[in-house]
Design a protein around this motif. Structure first.
Motif, PDB file in Angstrom:
ATOM      1  N   LYS A  66      30.456  56.535   6.863  1.00  0.00           N
ATOM      2  CA  LYS A  66      30.442  57.940   7.280  1.00  0.00           C
ATOM      3  C   LYS A  66      29.933  57.984   8.716  1.00  0.00           C
ATOM      4  O   LYS A  66      29.098  57.171   9.112  1.00  0.00           O
ATOM      5  CB  LYS A  66      29.521  58.733   6.356  1.00  0.00           C
ATOM      6  N   GLU A  79      33.400  61.797  -0.487  1.00  0.00           N
ATOM      7  CA  GLU A  79      34.738  62.266  -0.832  1.00  0.00           C
ATOM      8  C   GLU A  79      35.443  62.977   0.315  1.00  0.00           C
ATOM      9  O   GLU A  79      36.665  63.023   0.352  1.00  0.00           O
ATOM     10  CB  GLU A  79      34.663  63.197  -2.052  1.00  0.00           C
ATOM     11  N   ARG A  80      34.707  63.571   1.243  1.00  0.00           N
ATOM     12  CA  ARG A  80      35.334  64.259   2.371  1.00  0.00           C
ATOM     13  C   ARG A  80      35.798  63.248   3.421  1.00  0.00           C
ATOM     14  O   ARG A  80      35.499  62.048   3.345  1.00  0.00           O
ATOM     15  CB  ARG A  80      34.340  65.229   3.004  1.00  0.00           C
ATOM     16  N   GLU A  81      36.528  63.722   4.433  1.00  0.00           N
ATOM     17  CA  GLU A  81      36.930  62.846   5.522  1.00  0.00           C
ATOM     18  C   GLU A  81      35.685  62.176   6.101  1.00  0.00           C
ATOM     19  O   GLU A  81      34.625  62.792   6.215  1.00  0.00           O
ATOM     20  CB  GLU A  81      37.645  63.645   6.609  1.00  0.00           C
ATOM     21  N   TRP A 111      28.275  68.837   2.131  1.00  0.00           N
ATOM     22  CA  TRP A 111      28.958  67.633   1.649  1.00  0.00           C
ATOM     23  C   TRP A 111      29.513  67.813   0.249  1.00  0.00           C
ATOM     24  O   TRP A 111      30.308  67.012  -0.217  1.00  0.00           O
ATOM     25  CB  TRP A 111      28.008  66.434   1.694  1.00  0.00           C
ATOM     26  N   SER A 112      29.110  68.870  -0.462  1.00  0.00           N
ATOM     27  CA  SER A 112      29.593  69.079  -1.828  1.00  0.00           C
ATOM     28  C   SER A 112      30.633  70.187  -1.905  1.00  0.00           C
ATOM     29  O   SER A 112      31.040  70.558  -2.991  1.00  0.00           O
ATOM     30  CB  SER A 112      28.422  69.419  -2.763  1.00  0.00           C
ATOM     31  N   THR A 113      31.037  70.741  -0.748  1.00  0.00           N
ATOM     32  CA  THR A 113      31.975  71.864  -0.774  1.00  0.00           C
ATOM     33  C   THR A 113      33.338  71.447  -0.253  1.00  0.00           C
ATOM     34  O   THR A 113      33.483  70.400   0.364  1.00  0.00           O
ATOM     35  CB  THR A 113      31.450  73.019   0.091  1.00  0.00           C
ATOM     36  N   ASP A 117      39.914  61.593   9.573  1.00  0.00           N
ATOM     37  CA  ASP A 117      39.913  60.277   8.926  1.00  0.00           C
ATOM     38  C   ASP A 117      39.605  59.174   9.923  1.00  0.00           C
ATOM     39  O   ASP A 117      39.059  58.129   9.563  1.00  0.00           O
ATOM     40  CB  ASP A 117      41.271  60.008   8.267  1.00  0.00           C
ATOM     41  N   THR A 162      21.955  65.886   3.709  1.00  0.00           N
ATOM     42  CA  THR A 162      23.037  64.908   3.742  1.00  0.00           C
ATOM     43  C   THR A 162      22.474  63.493   3.719  1.00  0.00           C
ATOM     44  O   THR A 162      23.001  62.607   3.033  1.00  0.00           O
ATOM     45  CB  THR A 162      23.913  65.129   4.977  1.00  0.00           C
ATOM     46  N   GLU A 179      35.695  73.919  11.960  1.00  0.00           N
ATOM     47  CA  GLU A 179      34.922  74.534  10.895  1.00  0.00           C
ATOM     48  C   GLU A 179      33.542  74.878  11.437  1.00  0.00           C
ATOM     49  O   GLU A 179      33.028  74.207  12.328  1.00  0.00           O
ATOM     50  CB  GLU A 179      34.793  73.607   9.687  1.00  0.00           C
ATOM     51  N   LEU A 234      32.782  63.333  11.005  1.00  0.00           N
ATOM     52  CA  LEU A 234      32.459  64.709  11.374  1.00  0.00           C
ATOM     53  C   LEU A 234      32.094  64.687  12.852  1.00  0.00           C
ATOM     54  O   LEU A 234      31.157  63.997  13.255  1.00  0.00           O
ATOM     55  CB  LEU A 234      31.295  65.234  10.541  1.00  0.00           C
ATOM     56  N   ARG A 243      36.595  67.696  11.000  1.00  0.00           N
ATOM     57  CA  ARG A 243      36.563  66.461  10.223  1.00  0.00           C
ATOM     58  C   ARG A 243      37.841  65.670  10.460  1.00  0.00           C
ATOM     59  O   ARG A 243      38.890  66.246  10.757  1.00  0.00           O
ATOM     60  CB  ARG A 243      36.412  66.764   8.726  1.00  0.00           C
TER      61      ARG A 243
END
Length: 584
Positions: free
Chosen positions: A317, A363-365, A582-584, A380, A345, A572, A368, A378
């Motif tokens: 990350k 789970e997210r890209e 991180w959970s949304t 990859d 985080t 965003e 950041l 965000r």
């Protein structure tokens, strides 16, 4: 006078080393000290049950130990244990600042990590780099014994009978460098590292493509004095407070000091720096990395760490923001851009890799990133891999053009007298101005200049060496220019930083200059401006040469600026206080 000078160095260290909060004198954690230093207060915000370790523990005990390493050198550590039942995961901060700058373990620097993590069931360890604090041995400025020490310390805490076997290393600045040392040695039990504003290549902390930063030659001198200001082997009785006679210096101390000035003179990246180039061994890192760095960090410049984003191991990350030498929750570049979610985080990251909690933090890209207008997005990869670079060509009339211009040669020169108040002689006028400027037409749309732009050109000089500096600006008719970044090159290192190749005089040679990482938002109707000059005295030591420069523009191999232009990355907003993004 000597002791007074050292006191000044120590005071400077306190300002620059990221001291954030301290335990109280009795060893108990002081809640108020952390609240006062975290204006965001993010770790106190509401979270969903089970998503994040809760602050339900207190400090149970602080234990000081001396750990034997590979060559018998004893490394001093202070362990902060929570009052948790059963085995606990371990988070280590390996730092050269403990002890010498704060003499007692109860007043050590890294107490911020202790405050946030101990109360969530983690054991936090402060370990002093060899030759610093109360550790034995000689400070090495990141050398091979120090690297092996990081391995040995992680292994020890993996095997400790009270540990759950899962270990991480975290820190900012030099303590953000030591996680790289641990990661490249792959010690048993290491599950993740969190290097923040850390050095991934020690040469690039002091030098850039053959040129030496203004602090570069002196860094091995003053920094060794700063963290190990006895310059003699450390011992378990703690730091001494007087400099020794020269014959008592640590082996290699004089060589390290000399190396700074030698590299300033020749610019070469040699075996000394090879040993301290951790990123060259990135392929040996098998654990997830949470990389944190700032585009505005000109202490550990963004060419350390940031270029590694796309080469990190799986499940890694990255946060890259517009902050200085900061932890993300306390952005001194722009306080309004502080990340209120950093503490949560960080805890979520450790929960995932040290406690085995499947909380979705990966789970997210994985990337950041923030631009210099404050927008977050965000991705990859960074910079994006699927974008064709955009080219702007340098023209003899001072324009940056979309099409290659006719062939022309422009001149510039460094004023050998540096006497800006004196009228130039006819000969000096014939050598050309001290800089060349090239400006684009107004941009037709908002443009995000991202990654590491490059400048390719042919240049000739009438001496065997010289510097070349390029600055990129966002130019607005109303507000004037805003500096975006720069590229710096010693022309004798145009082929490689590993060896000098004198420039054949009065012959054109091809050079490519790489700018420092940037993520710059340039609004519609603004212009891009590129400026070439021989020196950057605010950044680098001047070259001993004062050549006249000829720059080939247009023709078969035209001079050009190339950069990645990202249209709409999907901005965003930064999270509000208490959110768990991180959970949304």
């Amino acid at each position: 006078m000597l002791e007074r000078g050292l006191a000044v160095l120590l005071a400077l260290a306190m300002v620059t080393s990221g001291c954030i909060g301290v335990p109280s004198s009795d060893g108990e954690l002081d809640e108020a000290s952390v609240e006062a230093t975290d204006p965001a207060g993010a770790f106190t915000g509401p979270v969903e049950p089970g998503e994040l370790s809760q602050p339900v523990h207190e400090l149970d005990r602080m234990v000081e130990t001396f750990l034997p390493t590979h060559d018998g050198t004893q490394i001093h550590t202070a362990e902060y244990h929570p009052n948790a039942s059963g085995e606990t995961p371990v988070v280590i901060q390996l730092s050269p600042y403990f002890g010498n700058l704060d003499a007692e373990p109860q007043a050590q620097h890294g107490s911020y990590w202790t405050q946030v993590l101990v109360e969530r069931g983690y054991t936090v360890v402060h370990a002093s780099v060899r030759g610093t604090g109360y550790s034995e041995g000689c400070f090495q400025l990141g050398g091979e014994d120090e690297i092996q020490d990081a391995h040995d310390i992680v292994k020890h805490y993996h095997e400790a009978d009270w540990s759950n076997g899962n270990v991480s290393m975290i820190g900012i600045s030099y303590p953000g460098t030591t996680p790289w040392q641990a990661a490249i040695t792959d010690p048993p039990g290491l599950k993740t590292v969190v290097p923040m504003q850390g050095i991934s290549d020690m040469y690039r902390y002091d030098h850039v493509d053959g040129a030496s930063y203004t602090h570069g030659p002196a860094f091995p001198t003053y920094y060794t004095a700063l963290v190990d200001w006895t310059l003699v082997p450390g011992n378990a009785e703690g730091p001494q407070h007087l400099l020794p006679p020269l014959d008592a210096f640590c082996p290699g101390a004089a060589d390290r000091i000399e190396k700074g000035y030698e590299t300033m003179a020749v610019g070469t990246h040699d075996e000394f720096w090879d040993e301290r180039e951790y990123e060259a061994q990135l392929d040996q890192v098998d654990v997830p990395v949470f990389l944190v760095h700032g585009f505005q960090d000109w202490n550990v410049d963004p060419d350390n760490g940031v270029p590694l984003v796309d080469d990190l191991p799986a499940n890694s990350k990255t946060w890259i923001g517009q902050w200085e030498h900061n932890i993300p929750f306390a952005n001194t570049y722009n306080e309004d851009w502080s990340r209120h979610d950093w503490n949560m985080t960080m805890v979520a990251w450790f929960d995932r890799w040290l406690k085995g909690v499947d909380n979705g933090v990966t789970e997210r890209e994985p990337v950041l990133v923030q631009d210099d207008a404050g927008h977050w997005y965000r991705a990859d990869t960074w910079p994006p891999e699927d974008r064709e670079p955009r080219q702007l060509f340098l023209a003899g009339d001072g324009r940056l053009m979309d099409e290659a211009p006719p062939s022309e040669v422009r001149r510039m020169a460094k004023d050998p007298s540096n006497a800006a108040t004196e009228a130039p002689t006819d000969a000096e006028q014939a050598r050309g101005p001290e800089s060349l400027r090239f400006t684009s037409d107004p941009l037709a749309e908002d443009t995000l200049v991202t990654g590491r732009p490059t400048l390719s050109l042919d240049v000739a000089i009438d001496q065997p060496d010289g510097h070349l500096v390029a600055d990129l600006y966002d130019e607005d008719a109303e507000d004037g220019p805003k500096w975006l970044g720069h590229a710096i090159l010693n022309l004798a290192h145009r082929q490689t930083r590993d060896a000098r190749t004198p420039v054949p005089q009065d012959q054109f040679v091809s050079v490519e200059m790489q700018f420092f990482p940037m993520n710059s938002f340039v609004p519609e109707d603004h212009r891009l401006r590129l400026e070439l000059r021989p020196e950057a005295p605010d950044w680098i030591h001047p070259s001993p040469f004062s050549p006249t420069y000829e720059v080939q523009l247009g023709g078969e191999d035209p001079a050009q600026l190339s950069f990645t232009d990202l249209d709409d990355p999907g901005f965003e907003p930064a999270p509000e206080r208490g959110q768990v993004p991180w959970s949304t």
